[in-house]
Design a protein around this motif. Structure first.
Motif, PDB file in Angstrom:
ATOM      1  N   UNK A 252       0.864  -1.192   0.183  1.00 38.85           N
ATOM      2  CA  UNK A 252      -0.081   0.071   0.154  1.00 38.85           C
ATOM      3  C   UNK A 252       0.792   1.196   0.078  1.00 38.85           C
ATOM      4  N   UNK A 253       0.642   2.142  -0.860  1.00 36.73           N
ATOM      5  CA  UNK A 253       1.359   3.178  -1.090  1.00 36.73           C
ATOM      6  C   UNK A 253       0.752   4.624  -0.837  1.00 36.73           C
ATOM      7  N   UNK A 254       1.107   5.664  -0.096  1.00 37.59           N
ATOM      8  CA  UNK A 254       0.440   6.584   0.082  1.00 37.59           C
ATOM      9  C   UNK A 254       1.205   8.028  -0.165  1.00 37.59           C
ATOM     10  N   UNK A 255       0.775   8.769  -0.949  1.00 36.68           N
ATOM     11  CA  UNK A 255       1.494   9.855  -1.659  1.00 36.68           C
ATOM     12  C   UNK A 255       0.476  11.093  -1.330  1.00 36.68           C
ATOM     13  N   UNK A 256       0.180  11.843  -2.207  1.00 34.01           N
ATOM     14  CA  UNK A 256      -0.815  12.960  -1.972  1.00 34.01           C
ATOM     15  C   UNK A 256      -1.420  13.196  -3.306  1.00 34.01           C
ATOM     16  N   UNK A 257      -3.033  13.674  -3.033  1.00 35.80           N
ATOM     17  CA  UNK A 257      -3.680  13.830  -4.372  1.00 35.80           C
ATOM     18  C   UNK A 257      -3.441  15.196  -4.593  1.00 35.80           C
ATOM     19  N   UNK A 258      -3.278  15.696  -5.957  1.00 35.47           N
ATOM     20  CA  UNK A 258      -2.949  17.060  -6.213  1.00 35.47           C
ATOM     21  C   UNK A 258      -3.752  17.340  -7.610  1.00 35.47           C
TER      22      UNK A 258
ATOM     23  N   UNK B 248      -2.648  10.740  -8.378  1.00 39.43           N
ATOM     24  CA  UNK B 248      -3.264   9.626  -7.539  1.00 39.43           C
ATOM     25  C   UNK B 248      -2.304   9.706  -6.501  1.00 39.43           C
ATOM     26  N   UNK B 249      -3.209   9.695  -5.162  1.00 38.85           N
ATOM     27  CA  UNK B 249      -2.391  10.052  -3.799  1.00 38.85           C
ATOM     28  C   UNK B 249      -2.316   8.519  -3.111  1.00 38.85           C
TER      29      UNK B 249
ATOM     30  N   UNK C 289      -5.505   2.292  -8.009  1.00 35.44           N
ATOM     31  CA  UNK C 289      -5.258   3.583  -7.555  1.00 35.44           C
ATOM     32  C   UNK C 289      -6.321   4.340  -7.095  1.00 35.44           C
ATOM     33  N   UNK C 290      -5.995   5.417  -6.340  1.00 36.50           N
ATOM     34  CA  UNK C 290      -7.329   6.233  -6.125  1.00 36.50           C
ATOM     35  C   UNK C 290      -6.674   7.678  -5.877  1.00 36.50           C
ATOM     36  N   UNK C 291      -7.543   8.682  -6.055  1.00 39.99           N
ATOM     37  CA  UNK C 291      -8.940   8.627  -6.533  1.00 39.99           C
ATOM     38  C   UNK C 291      -9.312   8.022  -7.763  1.00 39.99           C
ATOM     39  N   UNK C 292      -8.519   7.738  -8.732  1.00 43.61           N
ATOM     40  CA  UNK C 292      -8.724   7.295 -10.068  1.00 43.61           C
ATOM     41  C   UNK C 292      -9.430   8.116 -10.842  1.00 43.61           C
ATOM     42  N   UNK C 293      -9.162   9.123 -10.848  1.00 42.26           N
ATOM     43  CA  UNK C 293      -9.769  10.440 -11.394  1.00 42.26           C
ATOM     44  C   UNK C 293      -8.869  11.033 -12.580  1.00 42.26           C
TER      45      UNK C 293
ATOM     46  N   UNK D 299       1.532   8.473  -6.189  1.00 43.11           N
ATOM     47  CA  UNK D 299       1.678   6.954  -5.621  1.00 43.11           C
ATOM     48  C   UNK D 299       1.351   5.783  -6.783  1.00 43.11           C
ATOM     49  N   UNK D 300       0.946   6.275  -7.838  1.00 47.06           N
ATOM     50  CA  UNK D 300       0.561   5.223  -9.017  1.00 47.06           C
ATOM     51  C   UNK D 300       2.147   5.093  -9.440  1.00 47.06           C
ATOM     52  N   UNK D 301       2.605   6.414  -9.936  1.00 50.68           N
ATOM     53  CA  UNK D 301       3.912   6.085 -10.804  1.00 50.68           C
ATOM     54  C   UNK D 301       4.798   5.489  -9.738  1.00 50.68           C
ATOM     55  N   UNK D 302       4.771   5.686  -8.653  1.00 46.50           N
ATOM     56  CA  UNK D 302       5.905   4.849  -7.860  1.00 46.50           C
ATOM     57  C   UNK D 302       5.448   3.600  -7.931  1.00 46.50           C
TER      58      UNK D 302
END
Ligand SMILES: [Zn+2]
Length: 411
Positions: free
Chosen positions: A216-222, A275-276, A266-270, A235-238
């Motif tokens: 599980x990876x946690x970054x930041x939604x931006x 993706x955070x 990945x989320x939010x998937x928008x 997080x998705x690129x990681x």
């Protein structure tokens, strides 16, 4: 092989699907039909039939010395949903064919010979693979069989009782070396190696086991438009970089090691949000326990390095860690020698898939014999193995059973 082919065609009707495949989930109506048919066939061949406390059907041909431990062979008749007609089936039918030839040739044997249809080999119904062989070799208790349920809430024990079994007798029926002297399973390879090598027979040295991880990876939604590339914590690129690292790790080992990321989200998937968070699973398989251990360590440190560089929080959960099974090398060499004497060539290989043989291996000397899968395809309605290849497998199985069942010494 005429009788074998007739049996094969009859069995194929139980659970036949519109696309030509088969759905014969453990203890389903189709599986029960196949099991009833097998009991009848075993009786016709003069075998003593037993439904054991784990749900396995066992047909015994009594030898000249009935109290000696038996030589057993067999596999499974259950299937995955929309599976193929060869997986498991050919191992059970090969056992019947061996008995037929023993009878036809008037072959006298010292030891009994047992043909086994192991129950619930596929994990499709109960979420656990090789249930019947696992239970009868003492790795599950009767009360655990009560706790194992399918998605409809039916317990394995209750389905077994409906089929006439007595799960509460399990502790008295655990397989041991007083009952069995050796077990040989004939199975399709379910992979491409034999076909690629142009070899009709494989002798398995070890059965690989999986370690499974959830990452599980946690970054930041931006905002995808306003956040400059160097300031992102994507997080998705990681995860993408990690997926490639997992692949490379297995590729760099010059062995049968395989590693797969088969699920990723990945989320939010928008579309317009960096993706955070991301979540994926790793399935790492190896036939060598210490190498698998070492690779697990390397994998973790590589993922940590990627996460650190990208300022991503990383959580790795170990979901399961199965132990590879090394099969009896003496029995394997003996069967390879029998093959050579009959002008057959065998290839030593590792099994990437689990089989009933891996449950038997810690109880009795066990061998696993493979025949090629066309294009390596299995668990698929188009699964196929050439009849000529199956015939080679049956010939070697027969010769091995004859030799071992005449040997009254320690195998
Ligand atoms: Zn199978």
């Amino acid at each position: 092989m005429q009788a074998f082919q007739d049996d094969f065609r009859t069995l194929a009707q139980f659970g036949l699907q519109a696309d030509g495949g088969v759905s014969r989930l453990a203890f389903s109506k189709a599986d029960q039909q196949a099991r009833s048919w097998l009991i009848q066939r075993m009786h016709q061949l003069g075998l003593q039939v037993q439904l054991d406390a784990a749900g396995n059907l066992r047909g015994r041909l009594v030898g000249d010395q009935p109290h000696l431990p038996a030589i057993a062979t067999g596999s499974h008749l259950d299937s995955v949903p929309n599976g193929g007609h060869y997986d498991g089936v050919i191992g059970v039918l090969a056992g019947l064919e061996v008995v037929r030839r023993l009878r036809r040739n008037g072959q006298h044997l010292a030891r009994p010979v047992e043909v086994i249809n192991f129950a619930a080999e596929e994990s499709s119904r109960f979420g656990i693979a090789t249930l019947g062989s696992k239970a009868i070799t003492g790795k599950l208790t009767a009360s655990e069989l009560e706790q194992i349920h399918d998605e409809q809430g039916n317990s394995y024990a209750s389905l077994l009782r409906q089929a006439g079994g007595q799960p509460e007798q399990l502790q008295h029926q655990r397989l041991n070396r007083r009952q069995l002297a050796a077990f040989i399973e004939l199975h399709i390879e379910q992979g491409p190696v034999l076909e690629q090598q142009g070899c009709a027979l494989g002798l398995v040295s070890a059965i690989a086991a999986a370690s499974r991880f959830r990452v599980r990876l946690t970054g930041r939604n931006d905002h995808s438009g306003t956040t400059p590339m160097p300031l992102r914590r994507d997080a998705l690129a990681a995860a993408a970089e990690m997926v490639l690292a997992v692949e490379q790790l297995a590729r760099d080992i010059q062995a049968e090691t395989v590693a797969t990321v088969g699920r990723l989200s990945c989320s939010p998937g928008v579309m317009n949000v960096v993706p955070g968070s991301a979540d994926f699973c790793i399935d790492l398989r190896d036939s060598d326990a210490s190498r698998k251990e070492r690779l697990t360590g390397q994998l973790q440190s590589q993922l940590q390095a990627i996460a650190r560089r990208r300022e991503i929080a990383l959580h790795i959960d170990l979901l399961s860690n199965e132990q590879p099974v090394v099969l009896d090398s003496q029995l394997r060499q003996r069967i390879a020698a029998i093959a050579r004497r009959h002008g057959q060539e065998t290839l030593s290989l590792v099994s990437g898939a689990g089989h009933d043989a891996m449950q038997l291996a810690d109880v009795v000397p066990t061998a696993l014999l493979f025949v090629p899968s066309c294009h390596g395809i299995s668990h698929n309605s188009t699964e196929q193995t050439a009849l000529a290849d199956i015939a080679q497998g049956v010939d070697l199985l027969y010769a091995s059973v004859v030799e071992l069942a005449q040997d009254t010494g320690t195998i």
